[in-house]
Every structure is written in C-alpha cells, then in structure tokens.
Write an enzyme that holds these catalytic residues in place. Structure first.
Site, short mmCIF file in Angstrom:
data_model
loop_
_atom_site.label_atom_id
_atom_site.label_comp_id
_atom_site.label_asym_id
_atom_site.label_seq_id
_atom_site.Cartn_x
_atom_site.Cartn_y
_atom_site.Cartn_z
N GLY A 16 0.99 -1.29 0.05
CA GLY A 16 -0.16 0.10 -0.18
C GLY A 16 0.75 1.43 -0.06
O GLY A 16 2.05 1.31 0.68
N ARG A 80 -0.87 -6.51 -4.51
CA ARG A 80 -1.33 -8.01 -4.83
C ARG A 80 -0.63 -8.83 -5.71
O ARG A 80 -0.64 -9.63 -6.05
CB ARG A 80 -2.67 -7.64 -5.84
N ASP A 121 5.45 -5.12 5.47
CA ASP A 121 5.59 -6.73 5.92
C ASP A 121 5.57 -7.50 4.70
O ASP A 121 6.52 -8.36 4.46
CB ASP A 121 4.33 -7.02 6.73
N THR A 143 5.23 1.90 6.26
CA THR A 143 3.65 1.59 6.63
C THR A 143 3.20 2.64 7.43
O THR A 143 3.85 2.71 8.49
CB THR A 143 3.57 0.18 7.14
N ASP A 145 0.86 1.57 9.39
CA ASP A 145 0.57 0.82 10.61
C ASP A 145 1.64 0.90 11.56
O ASP A 145 1.23 0.53 12.68
CB ASP A 145 0.08 -0.55 9.98
N ASP A 147 3.81 -1.32 12.31
CA ASP A 147 3.66 -2.56 12.71
C ASP A 147 4.77 -3.47 12.48
O ASP A 147 4.88 -4.75 12.65
CB ASP A 147 2.07 -3.37 12.44
N ARG A 189 -4.63 -2.29 10.22
CA ARG A 189 -4.63 -3.50 10.28
C ARG A 189 -4.48 -4.38 11.52
O ARG A 189 -5.54 -4.27 12.36
CB ARG A 189 -3.36 -4.09 9.49
O1 F6P Z 1 -0.99 -1.42 5.76
C1 F6P Z 1 -1.72 -0.20 5.62
C2 F6P Z 1 -3.25 -0.43 5.13
O2 F6P Z 1 -3.44 1.00 4.95
C3 F6P Z 1 -3.74 -0.87 6.31
O3 F6P Z 1 -4.22 0.05 7.42
C4 F6P Z 1 -5.21 -1.22 5.64
O4 F6P Z 1 -5.81 -2.47 6.35
C5 F6P Z 1 -4.86 -1.75 4.43
O5 F6P Z 1 -3.62 -1.05 4.07
C6 F6P Z 1 -5.76 -1.26 3.24
O6 F6P Z 1 -5.24 -1.63 2.05
P1 F6P Z 1 -5.86 -1.46 0.74
O7 F6P Z 1 -5.59 -0.16 0.14
O8 F6P Z 1 -5.61 -2.45 -0.27
O9 F6P Z 1 -7.63 -1.35 0.81
#
Ligand code: F6P
Length: 365
Positions: A16, A80, A121, A143, A145, A147, A189
């Site tokens: 992301g 993906r 990750d 990230t 997050d 994490d 997440r």
């Molecule tokens: O890992 C970053 C993040 O923004 C998370 O906080 C969230 O769950 C996920 O990516 C959302 O991903 P996408 O952009 O694929 O909806």
C-alpha cells in the site's frame, strides 16, 4: 560487489502507498548519483514491474526534483503481487503460479547490480525470499500501520496519526453541538497504533484496539457515565482490526477471490450496538484511505530522507539481505530475517496505554 563495481541500481515501492515514499525515492536517487555515480532505475508498480516484460524508468536529479512533499509514489505500487505465488482472477477462474524466475530474468535484463525494496511486511517478506536466492538487495520499511518490529517507527505513520487527529478535532465540534457519540474508525490492520496515538492526541473518550478485545457493555457504561456527568458528547476511536471479546473482526465484502481480505466496518457496526445500549444518538465516520494520502509531515519527510540515503550507503558497503531501521534516534541496519520475523503490536501494559488509562480513557476492558 563493491561500490566501485556497481553501475546501475534499481528501486521499487511495494504494498500500500504511504506518505514519504517519494522522499525515499528522492534521497536514494540523489545519494546514488551524487555520492557513488550510479545510474538509478525506478521499477514501475512494485514487483509487477519485474514480471515479464519488465517496466522501469530512469530516475535522475531532475525526475526526483520537487517530489519530497508529494504523497503516494511516483513509481506506482500494488499490494497484490507476490511473484512466488502470483494470483490471477479473470472470467471466474482463479489461477496461482510461481513467477519468481521472471523477476530474476528481469533484474538481469535491466542490468541491475543491486535492488532497493521499499515496502511493508508483505513486500519485505518477498524481498527476503529473493535475497535468499542470492539477489543483492536491501530493504526500507514503510507502513502507516507502524507494525514492523525491527524499527522503532516507520515513515508514513506520523502523517497518518496527524491526519486522523485533525479529523477527530473537526468531529469534536459537530459531535458536541448535537450531543452525540461519534465513532471514528481508523486503519492499522492488526495493530492499534494509529487508533491509540490519534485517540490520545484527539482527546477521545474511548479507544478500541485489536490488542485489547472490548466488552460492549463496558463501552456503553463509560459513554452513559459521561452523559450523566453532562459530558454529553463523546468520541470513540476504533481501529479497523478491533473486535469485541469473543467476537470476530469485521471485513468488507468483496466479489474478487484474489483480493486480500479487507478490514473495515467495525465503526458503523458499533453505531447500533451503542445506541441500543445507551439511547445516545451515535454516528460513525470511516477515515479509510484519507489516512494514507496527502503530504507527509516534516517528521516523515526527514525519516524517509534518512532511510533513502542510508539504503544507498548500505548497498555501497555490500549490506545485502539487510534493511535500514530507526533505533532510538539512530538509523541502523538489521537483517531482513529479523525485520519480517514478528509484527509490532501495542504493548497492553506499556506506558502509552497506561497514560491513556490514567486520563480516564476507556479501552472497553
Ligand atoms: O497496511 C496499510 C493499510 O492502509 C492498512 O492499514 C489497511 O488495512 C490496508 O492497508 C488497506 O489496504 P487497501 O489499500 O488494499 O485497501
């Protein structure tokens, strides 16, 4: 390979997007060119750009000019694409195959002597597998997050917390005017960092995080008690990965079986549960991708810049299979294996949670 033997290096942004990615691209490119005289190739759309046929564009001092304040990534990204387990869905058919040999061929075709992978990750796990196959690569953690356990903080996180806090500040005034409960769902997440820090900074009454399963009755009691004390408006910050004790996390529905599970929806779900228990009018706002967009804060610009320059220096000393990280105030490097070993969760007995509790913030436990 020594710094002098290196001629061309590649860089990709995977997973992301996140505020600060362009700062890494700029710092890496400038350091590679100005300090080592290397050519730099930017891989388009993360690992997708290394599948057959490869897609890349040269990065030079001009192409990275002015990108430091830009959110997103000028190279594009995807969350993906795992070349070791490439999932394709079309015409109702799901196929999976190992496309990692294409990546190895592309690296050769592009003439890359080293690769820098900027990712979270998932992308760093993939990077480790390529490093184990002998690809000379280094990692940069990103990230919102926060994490990743091997670094004290990732760039993008500070911006996400700032964005969420600004949203909470705005929501306070409307919530107070209507004497409501406002639920603010934030990302993160499996980790509650964004919820905890934005909830603290935004003076939330309740913070719900994945690390502390919550009891709905406790949450309702805390909100009702506030109402009785004539605090007739309350902000509840809930992390997308939070769940009630003994209950399940909430995912968004998707029609694509190849898509990663998407967390989201706990905020709107809580509306009915809280209204039913308290009788207080309750609304929900899901901040979603707003937290990932926009200009990085000065902190994230500087962390991204430090990481980008450090990644180029790491390549120069042959520190392959390693990742740059922040330990305390110092930028260091750690083995990729360590970097992808464990997720970093909010310590439930840590000082941040303790401080929030001391201030009377309810975690629903
Ligand atoms: O890992 C970053 C993040 O923004 C998370 O906080 C969230 O769950 C996920 O990516 C959302 O991903 P996408 O952009 O694929 O909806």
């Amino acid at each position: 390979m020594t710094a002098t033997a290196i001629q061309r290096v590649g860089i990709l942004t995977g997973g992301g997007d996140c505020p600060g990615l362009n700062g890494v691209l700029r710092a890496f490119t400038r350091t590679a060119i100005l300090q080592y005289g290397w050519q730099v190739l930017g891989i388009i759309d993360g690992y997708e750009g290394l599948l057959d046929p490869p897609r890349a564009r040269p990065l030079d001092l001009d192409t990275v000019k002015g990108i430091l304040p830009l959110g997103g990534t000028i190279l594009g990204t995807t969350n993906r694409c795992n070349p070791f387990d490439y999932v394709h869905y079309a015409g109702g058919q799901l196929t999976r195959r190992d496309r990692s040999p294409e990546v190895l061929r592309s690296l050769e075709l592009l003439g890359l002597d080293a690769l820098c992978v900027v990712g979270g990750d998932g992308s760093l796990h993939i990077a480790k597998r390529f490093a184990d196959l002998g690809v000379p690569l280094v990692g940069v953690p990103k990230t919102i997050d926060n994490d990743l356990s091997a670094t004290d903080v990732t760039f993008g996180y500070h911006t996400a917390v700032q964005t969420a806090t600004e949203a909470i500040d705005r929501l306070h005034t409307t919530t107070e005017s209507h004497h409501r409960v406002m639920i603010v769902e934030v990302m993160g997440r499996d980790a509650g960092w964004i919820a905890l820090e934005s909830g603290l900074a935004g003076a939330a009454a309740v913070i719900l995080i994945p690390e502390i399963p919550f009891d709905l009755d406790r949450v309702a009691q805390a909100l009702a008690a506030r109402s009785q004390r004539r605090r007739d408006s309350s902000i509840v910050v809930v992390a997308e990965g939070a769940a009630p004790r003994g209950g399940q996390r909430i995912y968004q529905p998707t029609t694509n079986p190849a898509a990663q599970p998407r967390l989201g929806g706990i905020g709107p779900w809580l509306v009915g549960e809280i209204e039913r228990r308290t009788g207080i009018e309750t609304r929900a706002v899901v901040l979603g991708h707003l937290q990932r967009g926009g200009t990085p804060t000065a902190f994230d610009r500087n962390l991204a810049t430090r990481f980008g320059a450090a990644a180029a220096r790491l390549i120069a000393v042959g520190g392959f299979g390693r990742m740059v990280a922040l330990h305390g105030t110092a930028v260091v490097d750690v083995a990729l294996a360590e970097a992808v070993g464990a997720q970093k969760h909010v310590p439930v007995d840590g000082e941040l949670v303790r401080t929030a509790r001391d201030l009377g913030i309810c975690f629903g436990d």
